[in-house]
Design an enzyme around this catalytic site. Structure first.
Site, PDB file in Angstrom:
ATOM      1  N   GLU A 230       0.826  -1.206   0.000  1.00 34.67           N
ATOM      2  CA  GLU A 230       0.000   0.000   0.000  1.00 34.67           C
ATOM      3  C   GLU A 230       0.864   1.261   0.000  1.00 34.67           C
ATOM      4  OE1 GLU A 230      -0.083  -2.398   2.211  1.00 34.67           O
ATOM      5  OE2 GLU A 230      -1.914  -3.515   1.713  1.00 34.67           O
TER       6      GLU A 230
ATOM      7  N   TYR B 172       9.255 -11.885   7.495  1.00 34.63           N
ATOM      8  CA  TYR B 172       9.393 -12.061   8.953  1.00 34.63           C
ATOM      9  C   TYR B 172       8.419 -11.056   9.566  1.00 34.63           C
ATOM     10  CZ  TYR B 172      13.476 -14.558   7.388  1.00 34.63           C
ATOM     11  OH  TYR B 172      14.299 -15.449   6.747  1.00 34.63           O
TER      12      TYR B 172
ATOM     13  N   ALA C 299       5.817  -4.141  -9.185  1.00 34.45           N
ATOM     14  CA  ALA C 299       5.296  -3.647 -10.470  1.00 34.45           C
ATOM     15  C   ALA C 299       3.773  -3.508 -10.430  1.00 34.45           C
ATOM     16  CB  ALA C 299       5.714  -4.575 -11.599  1.00 34.45           C
TER      17      ALA C 299
ATOM     18  N   ASP D 150       1.972  -2.756  -7.892  1.00 29.66           N
ATOM     19  CA  ASP D 150       1.619  -1.552  -7.119  1.00 29.66           C
ATOM     20  C   ASP D 150       1.782  -0.292  -7.979  1.00 29.66           C
ATOM     21  OD1 ASP D 150       1.317  -3.310  -4.971  1.00 29.66           O
ATOM     22  OD2 ASP D 150       3.385  -3.036  -4.337  1.00 29.66           O
TER      23      ASP D 150
HETATM   24  O1  KDG Z   1       3.782  -5.643  -4.081  1.00 38.06           O
HETATM   25  C1  KDG Z   1       5.074  -5.513  -3.550  1.00 38.06           C
HETATM   26  C2  KDG Z   1       4.952  -5.988  -2.168  1.00 38.06           C
HETATM   27  O2  KDG Z   1       4.859  -7.362  -2.241  1.00 38.06           O
HETATM   28  C3  KDG Z   1       6.052  -5.687  -1.249  1.00 38.06           C
HETATM   29  O3  KDG Z   1       6.560  -4.390  -1.357  1.00 38.06           O
HETATM   30  C4  KDG Z   1       5.768  -6.034   0.171  1.00 38.06           C
HETATM   31  O4  KDG Z   1       3.638  -5.647   1.007  1.00 38.06           O
HETATM   32  C5  KDG Z   1       4.416  -6.436   0.616  1.00 38.06           C
HETATM   33  C6  KDG Z   1       4.033  -7.842   0.644  1.00 38.06           C
HETATM   34  O5  KDG Z   1       3.431  -8.236   1.602  1.00 38.06           O
HETATM   35  O6  KDG Z   1       4.327  -8.615  -0.247  1.00 38.06           O
END
Ligand code: KDG
Length: 310
Positions: free
Chosen positions: A32, A100, A250, A252
């Site tokens: 987000e 983690y 990508a 996002d």
């Molecule tokens: O969409 C990219 C995200 O995967 C990354 O930045 C981190 O929020 C995230 C996740 O849980 O995968």
């Protein structure tokens, strides 16, 4: 505005297994906030709300998001640590991600964290399936946020963003569907849409959501481009041909490109073109959001032989 968990992010510099990596780059990442940063860079004033631990990594998250110009509503959780994500590139053509984040500060998000008026004063609320699956309280938090947005006439955008590490498909499907059904704009890949109803194909599921009141279903097909289903049309747009380095983030950037185009009054074809350009540019360098483009960079990418940009 966006709500979600932003983690500290370690990524290896060199190609090869984490087992032997000697050099890590520290940054931050969260679906987000990746969208929020990308929107801000595209000229849409954006805010982010989330929990971080009372630790140095939490400070890093907040500092970095503020540096990007976001309005940051951080809730400092003294009981839990900031979540962590680690990325390796086992080969030049692949990326692996390890989380983690179990019991992390971000997963302690709850409905009381969201101040009154904060959602109601926005043009758009963007949430994702990640927050819906990181914990029950986080799910209740964004569920309440979506209901408040709808009651106030604020547009709701939902990216299904399914992470199998957070919940098995059979558990996740109905939860994600309950968010998709309350959104105005739904983003998802073909497999993510199918997750909402395994008996139907993506186009049928888009039709079901539109009949239920959604305005647009945006089908993300990665390198193959995207399609938008709305009540009276289906608009398709091809992807850009590029050399892919890292696809994480990508989706996002794509979402932000699309939403910014919508908020800027572009038609669906131009929104998709902007969205595909944002996704493509993000894939061409490492980092989940660092390569998220400004409008001028999109212009240079889409029209590389155009007049030099001052
Ligand atoms: O969409 C990219 C995200 O995967 C990354 O930045 C981190 O929020 C995230 C996740 O849980 O995968």
């Amino acid at each position: 505005m966006t709500i979600g968990e932003t983690m500290a992010l370690f990524r290896t510099r060199e190609i090869g297994s984490l087992r032997h990596a000697s050099d890590l780059v520290l940054g931050i990442g969260g679906a987000e906030s990746n969208v929020a940063i990308a929107l801000q860079r595209l000229g849409v004033s954006t805010s982010w709300l989330g929990r971080v631990g009372a630790d140095a990594l939490g400070e890093r998250v907040v500092r970095e998001l503020r540096a990007e110009g976001l309005q940051v509503h951080d809730i400092i959780d003294p009981q839990a640590s900031t979540g962590l994500m680690v990325k390796e590139r086992p080969t030049s053509a692949s990326t692996s991600v390890y989380y983690y984040r179990s019991g992390s500060a971000g997963s302690h998000l709850n409905a009381d964290d969201i101040p009154s008026g904060w959602i109601e004063d926005s043009a758009l609320l963007h949430v994702s399936g990640i927050t819906a699956l990181i914990s029950e309280s986080a799910r209740e938090g964004i569920s309440a946020a979506v209901d408040r947005a709808r009651a106030a006439g604020v547009l709701v955008s939902f990216d299904i963003n399914y992470r199998s590490a957070l919940a098995p498909a059979e558990h996740a499907g109905h939860i994600l569907r309950s968010f998709a059904e309350r959104a105005d704009i739904v983003f998802g890949g073909p497999e993510e849409l199918t997750l909402l109803n395994p008996d139907r194909d993506p186009a049928q599921i888009a039709g079901d959501l539109l009949r239920g009141g959604c305005r647009e279903i945006v089908l993300k097909r990665g390198a193959d481009g995207a399609a938008v289903f709305s009540p009276d049309s289906v608009v398709e747009s091809p992807g850009f041909i590029i050399d892919v380095l890292d696809t994480v983030g990508a989706g996002d950037a794509f979402v932000a490109g699309y939403l910014s185009g919508m908020l800027h009054g572009l038609d669906v074809t131009d929104r998709l073109r902007r969205a595909n350009a944002c996704g493509a540019l993000l894939c061409m360098s490492p980092g989940d959001w660092e390569a998220s483009p400004r409008l001028v960079e999109i212009e240079r990418f889409v029209h590389p032989s155009g007049d030099p940009v001052a």
